[in-house]
Scaffold this motif. Structure first.
Motif, short mmCIF file in Angstrom:
data_model
loop_
_atom_site.label_atom_id
_atom_site.label_comp_id
_atom_site.label_asym_id
_atom_site.label_seq_id
_atom_site.Cartn_x
_atom_site.Cartn_y
_atom_site.Cartn_z
N ALA A 1 0.83 -1.21 0.00
CA ALA A 1 0.00 0.00 0.00
C ALA A 1 0.86 1.26 0.00
O ALA A 1 0.52 2.26 -0.64
CB ALA A 1 -0.93 -0.01 1.21
N ARG A 4 2.00 1.86 -3.51
CA ARG A 4 0.88 2.39 -4.30
C ARG A 4 0.71 3.88 -4.03
O ARG A 4 0.52 4.69 -4.97
CB ARG A 4 -0.39 1.61 -3.95
CG ARG A 4 -1.72 2.28 -4.22
CD ARG A 4 -2.02 2.42 -5.69
NE ARG A 4 -3.33 3.00 -5.90
CZ ARG A 4 -3.61 4.30 -5.89
NH1 ARG A 4 -2.62 5.18 -5.69
NH2 ARG A 4 -4.84 4.73 -6.12
N TRP A 44 -1.85 -4.22 -8.19
CA TRP A 44 -2.67 -3.71 -7.10
C TRP A 44 -4.15 -3.82 -7.47
O TRP A 44 -4.98 -4.20 -6.64
CB TRP A 44 -2.29 -2.26 -6.80
CG TRP A 44 -3.06 -1.66 -5.67
CD1 TRP A 44 -4.16 -0.87 -5.75
CD2 TRP A 44 -2.79 -1.82 -4.27
NE1 TRP A 44 -4.60 -0.51 -4.50
CE2 TRP A 44 -3.77 -1.08 -3.57
CE3 TRP A 44 -1.81 -2.51 -3.55
CZ2 TRP A 44 -3.80 -1.02 -2.18
CZ3 TRP A 44 -1.85 -2.44 -2.16
CH2 TRP A 44 -2.83 -1.71 -1.50
N THR A 96 -6.71 -6.14 -5.23
CA THR A 96 -7.58 -5.37 -4.35
C THR A 96 -9.03 -5.76 -4.56
O THR A 96 -9.53 -5.75 -5.69
CB THR A 96 -7.42 -3.86 -4.63
OG1 THR A 96 -6.04 -3.51 -4.47
CG2 THR A 96 -8.27 -3.04 -3.67
N GLU A 97 -9.69 -6.12 -3.49
CA GLU A 97 -11.10 -6.50 -3.58
C GLU A 97 -11.91 -5.32 -4.11
O GLU A 97 -11.85 -4.22 -3.58
CB GLU A 97 -11.63 -6.93 -2.21
CG GLU A 97 -13.03 -7.49 -2.26
CD GLU A 97 -13.48 -8.04 -0.92
OE1 GLU A 97 -14.67 -8.38 -0.78
OE2 GLU A 97 -12.63 -8.12 0.00
N ASP A 144 -9.33 -1.10 -8.02
CA ASP A 144 -8.88 0.25 -7.67
C ASP A 144 -8.93 1.05 -8.96
O ASP A 144 -8.01 1.03 -9.77
CB ASP A 144 -7.46 0.20 -7.10
CG ASP A 144 -6.93 1.57 -6.68
OD1 ASP A 144 -7.36 2.57 -7.26
OD2 ASP A 144 -6.07 1.62 -5.78
#
Length: 683
Positions: A192, A195, A227, A231-232, A235
């Motif tokens: 994170a 990112r 990412w 990522t659920e 993004d």
């Protein structure tokens, strides 16, 4: 002062080198040595400081400095009188380049580059002054190189005690850089952080990161794609940043709109005007990136761009023996970019009226010249907009763009082409083997896969000797002790090629490469891998690379390879070595996570092991299942198809029918007998 040059000088010691860059300097009046014991002994014996000059054949400013200074008899006289002059090809000796670029950063408090010119003490080889390009006359706020040489020689003679103190201080810094402190906890918080860091550097107007000059930074864009996948809910912002950047680069002048392939960087922030040299390693990473971005986004531009890169590689960068060449020069006929740029009238004469009408709008030929009174093509208008404006079907517009492009490429091929550096670098070949194999299976291009296989066969036949790799080959001569990148990048390429077309001997080769890394490069105390092997010549510093540079970090790729190979084979010693690497280096990576994508990719696959899909059965039938398993963006998934008679992976045996196994971490599914069931499992 008028500089006199001569092309009639007798050859110096570089004449017998394999590097085209070194051979380019073989008739300089400078008494050049290659790096080696003869040069180092001469420096010790004469007590002359070493002038170490590092560059590469596609480097524009390296050529400029050669013309201005190294071909000048008076400058050469001063160099020969006061220094032992050593020329190094940074592509053959990345160990020396890495060390002395780091020294430049420490001594001058700014980043280096090429040409790199460093002055070293004759015995310890410690740098005490240096810089990059120096002009022949005072300009750009820099002294004339001729005058600088005199001042450095005087300083060396008159300030020995100060140099001794500086050397001791620099040696202490190098010792501290060699040490790494293991961190106990491995968590995904750093993903994170990377990112966020990359997002803060993102250019929201033109895409990419930072200001001009603007480099592609494929690892940073890959971090956005990964990412999004992990990522659920996705993004959207990360996806948009990746798509925006990839679109801007594909449509920009940094992408060769006529012949395919990407130049090294853009001199402006809009991706319009490139520095025209083309590097194998950039295109190896970008073909992978565009193929993967097409899987994730469905953008047809990304598919076309990946294919353009691959077709350029097949046409211009692969030898008849199968190996990939290193670089294309920025210059031809003494001018940067001359091969690539056009006069609008010239283009109009080549194309018919219908093609001109479309291609002029497409590539900006109907607008103002953008490069020194000439046109470097870029996508000014896409085919859909041209079709709408001209009230013609898009298919007709696309056909005219295709035919116009083919005519321009044919005409361009009659020009004097930029020089091609035809040395074969093991590490860069590993990256391109990976890129061509990956694009080949994603885009269903068997010719790309064939290309990757031919390159691997060349490397194994010519650069693998007695269980060890050599770093470089040219004209039938392979030499130089290989580096971490050679082993790691080649192993990554082999693992990707195994997914495109299985051969038992390739799996055995991947294991041999991994074992050699562990035996000769691993830091047995805290983990991680040194850039040079345990039997490499002793240099002033033995780096352990963490950050990505123009190529990914060798430690990051080594850890990733060991994780994937360890899970594929159930080999715990590979998994342990990968984990030790992450523990050893993640503390340093956390200080600048946005620059460490390769290491973060390995961390991601350690924390979240992906799937390994093993398919066993006849090749054509297995290919259909494998293509289905590769049809979506799943960067942590390996898909291998083994023929029924393969002796590899006996714990996932062949059966009387086409069979698949899906393994995650250390557990595998029961045999799967239908494509529909496999699709459901992977969904």
């Amino acid at each position: 002062m008028v500089r006199k040059t001569s092309s009639k000088n007798r050859a110096n010691r570089l004449i017998d080198e394999t590097s085209p860059y070194l051979q380019q300097h073989a008739h300089n009046p400078v008494d050049w040595y290659p790096w080696g014991e003869e040069a180092l002994e001469q420096a010790r014996k004469t007590d002359k400081p070493i002038l170490l000059s590092i560059g590469y054949s596609a480097c524009h400013w390296c050529h400029v400095m050669e013309r201005e200074s190294f071909e000048d008899p008076e400058t050469a006289r001063v160099m020969n009188e006061h220094f032992v002059c050593i020329k190094v090809d940074r592509e053959e000796r990345p160990d020396l380049d890495r060390i002395y670029q780091t020294a430049h950063q420490m001594l001058l408090q700014r980043a280096g580059g090429w040409p790199l010119n460093m002055f070293l003490t004759p015995k310890e080889h410690m740098p005490f002054f240096g810089g990059t390009y120096f002009p022949p006359e005072p300009r750009y706020g820099m002294p004339a190189f001729h005058d600088l040489l005199q001042r450095v020689a005087e300083f060396y003679t008159e300030h020995r005690s100060e140099l001794h103190e500086q050397n001791a201080s620099l040696a202490d810094v190098f010792r501290r850089l060699e040490r790494s402190t293991a961190t106990e906890e491995l968590s995904d918080g750093i993903l994170a952080a990377a990112r966020a860091e990359l997002g803060s550097q993102y250019d929201r107007v033109y895409g990419g990161f930072g200001n001009a000059p603007k480099f592609p930074h494929p690892g940073a864009i890959e971090r956005f794609l990964r990412w999004v996948e992990r990522t659920e809910g996705g993004d959207d912002e990360a996806l948009n940043m990746a798509v925006h950047t990839l679109t801007a680069m594909a449509n920009g002048g940094i992408h060769d709109q006529i012949g395919g392939g990407f130049c090294r960087y853009s001199v402006d922030e809009r991706w319009m005007i490139p520095h025209f040299e083309k590097m194998l390693y950039d295109n190896a990473q970008l073909i992978t990136l565009y193929a993967d971005a097409w899987l994730l986004s469905g953008e047809e531009l990304f598919r076309r761009t990946a294919e353009d890169i691959g077709e350029w590689v097949l046409r211009e960068m692969q030898s008849e023996e199968g190996a990939f060449f290193a670089t294309l020069d920025a210059d031809s006929e003494g001018e940067e970019g001359r091969y690539y740029v056009w006069q609008a009238e010239e283009v109009r004469a080549i194309l018919d009226e219908k093609e001109w009408d479309v291609c002029a709008k497409r590539w900006g030929f109907d607008r103002e010249a953008n490069f020194e009174g000439k046109w470097n093509p870029y996508v000014h208008m896409d085919s859909q907009d041209i079709a709408a404006q001209s009230r013609k079907p898009r298919e007709v517009v696309d056909e005219r763009i295709t035919s116009g492009r083919a005519k321009l490429l044919g005409e361009r091929s009659n020009r004097v082409a930029p020089a091609r550096d035809e040395k074969v670098l093991t590490s860069w070949n590993g990256l391109m083997i990976h890129g061509m194999a990956r694009a080949g299976r994603v885009l269903d291009r068997r010719d790309f896969i064939d290309s990757a296989m031919q390159a691997l066969d060349f490397v194994r036949a010519n650069l693998w000797q007695d269980g060890r790799l050599l770093a470089s080959a040219k004209d039938g001569k392979a030499h130089l002790n290989a580096y971490l990148d050679d082993y790691a990048f080649l192993a990554l390429g082999v693992l990707e090629l195994l997914q495109a077309r299985w051969r038992d001997e390739d799996l055995e080769f991947a294991q041999a490469l991994a074992d050699a890394m562990l035996n000769h490069f691993e830091d047995g105390k805290v983990g991680g891998f040194f850039f040079t092997s345990d039997d490499h010549e002793t240099l002033v510093y033995r780096p352990k690379p963490v950050s990505d540079e123009a190529v990914p970090s060798g430690n990051g790729i080594a850890a990733l390879v060991l994780l994937r190979l360890g899970h594929l084979l159930g080999e715990t010693r590979y998994l342990v070595a990968a984990e030790r690497t992450l523990h050893a280096l993640m503390g340093e990576a956390s200080q600048h996570p946005g620059s460490c994508n390769a290491l973060l990719t390995a961390l991601e696959e350690f924390l979240y092991p992906g799937e390994i899909v093993v398919i066993r059965g006849p090749e054509d039938e297995a290919w259909i299942w494998a293509q289905s398993a590769t049809s979506s963006y799943a960067p942590r998934r390996m898909v291998v198809s083994l023929p029924p008679d393969s002796a590899s992976l006996p714990d996932r045996p062949a059966r009387d029918q086409l069979t698949a196994y899906v393994c995650t971490g250390r557990s595998c599914s029961p045999p799967i007998d239908s494509g529909e069931e496999l699709d459901r499992r992977l969904a």
